[in-house]
Design a protein around this motif. Structure first.
Motif, mmCIF file in Angstrom:
data_model
loop_
_atom_site.group_PDB
_atom_site.id
_atom_site.type_symbol
_atom_site.label_atom_id
_atom_site.label_comp_id
_atom_site.label_asym_id
_atom_site.label_seq_id
_atom_site.Cartn_x
_atom_site.Cartn_y
_atom_site.Cartn_z
ATOM 1 N N HIS A 136 41.882 35.279 33.585
ATOM 2 C CA HIS A 136 41.852 35.230 35.051
ATOM 3 C C HIS A 136 43.190 34.730 35.569
ATOM 4 O O HIS A 136 43.798 33.830 34.990
ATOM 5 C CB HIS A 136 40.730 34.284 35.502
ATOM 6 C CG HIS A 136 40.638 34.111 36.975
ATOM 7 N ND1 HIS A 136 40.011 35.025 37.794
ATOM 8 C CD2 HIS A 136 41.108 33.142 37.798
ATOM 9 C CE1 HIS A 136 40.095 34.618 39.042
ATOM 10 N NE2 HIS A 136 40.765 33.490 39.076
ATOM 11 N N ASP A 137 43.626 35.320 36.682
ATOM 12 C CA ASP A 137 44.846 34.848 37.328
ATOM 13 C C ASP A 137 44.433 33.893 38.440
ATOM 14 O O ASP A 137 43.730 34.288 39.389
ATOM 15 C CB ASP A 137 45.626 36.051 37.896
ATOM 16 C CG ASP A 137 47.010 35.650 38.353
ATOM 17 O OD1 ASP A 137 47.171 34.487 38.791
ATOM 18 O OD2 ASP A 137 47.928 36.486 38.284
ATOM 19 N N ILE A 138 44.890 32.649 38.345
ATOM 20 C CA ILE A 138 44.391 31.614 39.278
ATOM 21 C C ILE A 138 44.817 31.846 40.723
ATOM 22 O O ILE A 138 44.330 31.152 41.626
ATOM 23 C CB ILE A 138 44.836 30.201 38.836
ATOM 24 C CG1 ILE A 138 46.359 30.133 38.687
ATOM 25 C CG2 ILE A 138 44.130 29.798 37.563
ATOM 26 C CD1 ILE A 138 46.874 28.712 38.727
ATOM 27 N N VAL A 139 45.699 32.804 40.962
ATOM 28 C CA VAL A 139 46.060 33.151 42.338
ATOM 29 C C VAL A 139 44.818 33.682 43.068
ATOM 30 O O VAL A 139 44.713 33.594 44.283
ATOM 31 C CB VAL A 139 47.218 34.176 42.316
ATOM 32 C CG1 VAL A 139 47.375 34.866 43.644
ATOM 33 C CG2 VAL A 139 48.511 33.465 41.951
ATOM 34 N N ASN A 140 43.875 34.191 42.306
ATOM 35 C CA ASN A 140 42.593 34.619 42.879
ATOM 36 C C ASN A 140 41.560 33.508 42.677
ATOM 37 O O ASN A 140 41.552 32.862 41.626
ATOM 38 C CB ASN A 140 42.095 35.905 42.182
ATOM 39 C CG ASN A 140 43.123 36.999 42.295
ATOM 40 O OD1 ASN A 140 43.575 37.337 43.379
ATOM 41 N ND2 ASN A 140 43.553 37.532 41.148
ATOM 42 N N GLY A 175 47.405 29.131 43.755
ATOM 43 C CA GLY A 175 46.632 28.958 42.512
ATOM 44 C C GLY A 175 46.085 27.547 42.409
ATOM 45 O O GLY A 175 44.915 27.339 42.066
ATOM 46 N N THR A 176 46.928 26.574 42.704
ATOM 47 C CA THR A 176 46.494 25.180 42.603
ATOM 48 C C THR A 176 45.415 24.871 43.646
ATOM 49 O O THR A 176 44.434 24.188 43.339
ATOM 50 C CB THR A 176 47.711 24.240 42.770
ATOM 51 O OG1 THR A 176 48.654 24.594 41.767
ATOM 52 C CG2 THR A 176 47.327 22.793 42.601
ATOM 53 N N ILE A 177 45.601 25.410 44.846
ATOM 54 C CA ILE A 177 44.574 25.185 45.887
ATOM 55 C C ILE A 177 43.246 25.795 45.425
ATOM 56 O O ILE A 177 42.177 25.192 45.556
ATOM 57 C CB ILE A 177 45.024 25.780 47.246
ATOM 58 C CG1 ILE A 177 46.172 24.935 47.804
ATOM 59 C CG2 ILE A 177 43.868 25.851 48.244
ATOM 60 C CD1 ILE A 177 46.921 25.568 48.958
#
Ligand SMILES: O=c1ccn([C@@H]2O[C@H](COP(=O)(O)OP(=O)(O)O[C@H]3OC[C@@H](O)[C@H](O)[C@H]3O)[C@@H](O)[C@H]2O)c(=O)[nH]1
Length: 225
Positions: A136-140, A175-177
């Protein structure tokens, strides 16, 4: 490759050698012995009283083992397990953290987009009931329930974070948010940063003493919850 033909020499069975007098005497002696004692006096194959006793105590021992196993399981259940998520868990630092958490008996979820991380870094845990690997890409956003987050997903070295600077900033901010949104208690959220990022929340991982350190520094500073 040639195989040697297997020839069975039947003549070996029909030995021309006659048994010696000693051998004959031995066979005679055995035959006489068994005709005298008869079959009823042959050693019994059914268990003796003592053996019965042993079998009984063996059964009791097995029951005790089962009981101890059950009590051990009860105790195991009472030990508070954590459900940590490690983003970037397939990377260098992340995979070592995953090893540590798994060895402590926690149920670990790894979230990684494999930008620089490799499955082989965590492959020894694949299939383990306490381990889950999510590509998974944490931007999503990601909607899963965990009770602790170690946030390590980020391009770590200059060639990687400069490869697509906008994407790097997105990963370290959006991503962090997104990852923060997964957890109710932000005290249980840890970010991995290099030494340039001075924050109590950071797990220092590396010194990035190079010209581009400023870029990752600014980008990472934005991660601070
Ligand atoms: O967008 C991204 C970028 C990277 N990642 C993952 O994040 C992981 C980074 O691990 P690497 O092996 O590249 O780097 P390191 O383990 O040395 O980095 C670690 O220490 C330095 C910190 O700045 C990093 O945040 C931390 O991951 C990789 O598994 C990579 O695939 C993502 O999941 N998403």
């Amino acid at each position: 490759m040639k195989y040697a033909p297997m020839i069975f020499n039947w003549s070996l069975l029909v030995s021309s050698k006659k048994p010696s007098d000693e051998e004959v005497a031995y066979v005679d002696d055995k035959a006489r012995h068994y005709s005298e004692i008869g079959p009823e006096r042959l050693p019994s194959l059914s268990p003796s009283a003592k053996e019965h006793q042993d079998i009984k105590s063996l059964d009791e021992a097995l029951l005790k083992i089962k009981d101890l196993e059950r009590r051990l399981k009860d105790i195991e259940f009472r030990i508070p397990k954590k459900y940590p998520e490690v983003t970037g868990g397939a990377g260098f630092v992340g995979s070592h953290l995953v090893d540590r958490l798994m060895m402590e008996g926690h149920e670990v979820i790894v979230v990684d987009n494999f930008f620089t991380g490799r499955k082989r870094n965590v492959e020894h845990w694949i299939g383990h009931e306490n381990f889950e690997l999510i590509h998974h890409d944490i931007v999503n956003p990601l909607y899963i329930e965990v009770d602790q987050i170690y946030h390590l997903a980020s391009p770590a070295s200059p060639p990687h974070y400069m490869y697509n600077p906008v994407k790097t900033i997105k990963t370290n901010t959006v991503g962090t948010i997104n990852m923060l949104g997964q957890i109710w208690n932000q005290e249980l959220f840890s970010v991995a940063c290099s030494e340039e990022v001075k924050s109590e929340r950071c797990l220092p991982t590396a010194r990035e003493g190079n010209d581009q350190a400023g870029f990752t520094f600014v980008s990472k500073m934005n991660q601070e919850p």
